[in-house]
Design a protein around this motif. Sequence first.
Motif, short mmCIF file in Angstrom:
data_model
loop_
_atom_site.label_atom_id
_atom_site.label_comp_id
_atom_site.label_asym_id
_atom_site.label_seq_id
_atom_site.Cartn_x
_atom_site.Cartn_y
_atom_site.Cartn_z
N GLU A 155 55.61 33.22 47.71
CA GLU A 155 54.44 32.63 48.36
C GLU A 155 53.42 33.68 48.75
N HIS A 156 53.91 34.87 49.12
CA HIS A 156 53.01 35.92 49.62
C HIS A 156 53.32 37.23 48.90
N PRO A 157 52.90 37.33 47.63
CA PRO A 157 53.13 38.58 46.89
C PRO A 157 52.24 39.71 47.43
N ASP A 158 52.52 40.93 46.98
CA ASP A 158 51.75 42.09 47.42
C ASP A 158 50.40 42.14 46.73
N PRO A 159 49.37 42.69 47.39
CA PRO A 159 48.02 42.71 46.80
C PRO A 159 47.97 43.47 45.47
N ALA A 160 47.08 43.02 44.59
CA ALA A 160 46.90 43.67 43.30
C ALA A 160 46.11 44.95 43.47
N PRO A 161 46.30 45.92 42.57
CA PRO A 161 45.48 47.14 42.62
C PRO A 161 44.04 46.84 42.26
N ALA A 162 43.13 47.69 42.70
CA ALA A 162 41.70 47.49 42.45
C ALA A 162 41.40 47.59 40.95
N ARG A 163 40.46 46.77 40.50
CA ARG A 163 40.05 46.76 39.10
C ARG A 163 38.99 47.84 38.86
N VAL A 164 39.16 48.57 37.76
CA VAL A 164 38.20 49.63 37.42
C VAL A 164 37.69 49.38 36.00
N GLU A 165 36.35 49.35 35.84
CA GLU A 165 35.78 49.18 34.51
C GLU A 165 34.39 49.79 34.47
N SER A 166 33.98 50.19 33.31
CA SER A 166 32.67 50.85 33.14
C SER A 166 31.67 49.89 32.51
N ALA A 167 30.39 50.24 32.61
CA ALA A 167 29.34 49.42 31.98
C ALA A 167 29.49 49.43 30.46
N ALA A 168 29.89 50.56 29.91
CA ALA A 168 30.10 50.66 28.45
C ALA A 168 31.22 49.73 28.00
N TYR A 169 32.25 49.66 28.82
CA TYR A 169 33.36 48.77 28.51
C TYR A 169 32.89 47.32 28.47
N LYS A 170 32.10 46.91 29.46
CA LYS A 170 31.62 45.53 29.53
C LYS A 170 30.79 45.17 28.30
N GLN A 171 29.96 46.09 27.86
CA GLN A 171 29.12 45.83 26.68
C GLN A 171 29.98 45.70 25.42
N SER A 172 30.96 46.57 25.28
CA SER A 172 31.83 46.53 24.10
C SER A 172 32.65 45.25 24.09
N TYR A 173 33.15 44.85 25.26
CA TYR A 173 33.96 43.64 25.37
C TYR A 173 33.14 42.42 24.97
N ALA A 174 31.92 42.33 25.49
CA ALA A 174 31.06 41.18 25.21
C ALA A 174 30.73 41.08 23.73
N LYS A 175 30.63 42.22 23.06
CA LYS A 175 30.32 42.22 21.64
C LYS A 175 31.53 41.77 20.82
N LEU A 176 32.72 42.23 21.18
CA LEU A 176 33.93 41.90 20.43
C LEU A 176 34.42 40.49 20.71
N TYR A 177 34.32 40.06 21.98
CA TYR A 177 34.89 38.77 22.37
C TYR A 177 33.86 37.95 23.15
N PRO A 178 32.82 37.46 22.48
CA PRO A 178 31.76 36.75 23.19
C PRO A 178 32.22 35.46 23.86
N SER A 179 33.34 34.88 23.39
CA SER A 179 33.80 33.62 23.98
C SER A 179 34.73 33.82 25.17
N LEU A 180 35.09 35.07 25.47
CA LEU A 180 35.98 35.36 26.59
C LEU A 180 35.22 36.06 27.70
N VAL A 181 35.49 35.67 28.93
CA VAL A 181 34.87 36.31 30.08
C VAL A 181 35.73 37.50 30.48
N PRO A 182 35.17 38.71 30.55
CA PRO A 182 35.99 39.89 30.85
C PRO A 182 36.27 40.03 32.33
N ALA A 183 36.83 38.99 32.93
CA ALA A 183 37.06 39.00 34.37
C ALA A 183 38.50 38.67 34.71
N PHE A 184 39.40 38.92 33.75
CA PHE A 184 40.81 38.65 34.02
C PHE A 184 41.32 39.68 35.01
#
Length: 367
Positions: A155-184
């Motif tokens: 019911e009360h798991p431990d907090p997840a580690p912080a997410r780290v991503e770059s602007a270059a990564y976001k652009q590459s992700y959007a180009k490769l997978y336009p139908s998926l939101v890179p917010a998993f």
Amino acid sequence: MTAAKQFTVSVPCSTANLGPGFDTLGCGLSLRMSVTCTFPDVGSGVTVSYSGDSPHTVPLDPARNLVSRTAIETAASFGQLLPTMHIAIENPIPLGRGLGSSGTAVVAGVVLANEALGLGMDTQRILDYCLSIEGHPDNITASILGGFVASYKREHPDPAPARVESAAYKQSYAKLYPSLVPAFEAPPLNLGRHLRLKVSPKIKFVVTIPEFELQTKLARSVLPQDYPKADVIYNLQRLAVLVATLTSADASLIDPAVISEAMHDRVHQKYRQHLVPGLPEILSLSYKNLPGLLGVCVSGAGPTVLCLATDNFEQIGNAVVDIFGKHTVDEAPGYEGSRESKKTKVGIKASFKVLEVSTDGFLVTRK
């Protein structure tokens, strides 16, 4: 990133519930999906091929295929992209039949990302990711660990580690997978707990698979929101006896009279019987008429039927096949098939497999 030229992830199918253990008990079985990943020198992105059960229903678009999509989203939670790779899926596990095919695919996808990118996740962290995607710990834990397992989500798991991503990564992700939101997002830590249990090697699993699918969403939709107190007590009593009996080292405790009754259920099977033609008659099969039979239940959400047995496996499997053959698919409200096949009034075709407990969970082999 992996230094191997290719690697293969192998994951066992699973059965869940075993009667009274709804969303609690699971068991990895000796039928496995294999996913082989290779890294071509030319091209970009991810490609997918598939062979096995129901190939016409499996999408090859990496953003839609469950194995590749899971791997892509797992990588995204680390702010990374999968390398250029080809994913070849070989799957003998029947889809939509209650043998944990979707859970198996999710496990394969998470392990694939972990291996391809060298993410360094241990088994517990892989379990966290799989539970956050699939949701049900019984199938997932059995496919990850193999063997007979009991599990639950915290019911009360431990907090997840912080997410780290770059602007270059976001652009590459959007180009490769336009139908998926890179917010998993990365899931919480230690999301599930489990206990791996030993089951007598004398017990085998006879799974009888009818040739129609039953969607888990439909099977869950017929379950009530609230249960009578008497029914909950009924299941808890039988669950305690069933686990103690199946895991005992004392062979004399493998008593069909005890196990048969301990596999009865009032939480899910009685509400789903109308979804699987012939199920009431199948659940009434007994060791009194079929020597070697210990107990009968629905595998997962169905429509596959699971028989625990110590002998006469062929006779038991054929008995279930014969009962299915007396019924037609048009009796099944959730039947997924063509209109023509419903009009034929032909008995339901089914086949059975005699499986053993898979002592291994997922395996990775590298070349």
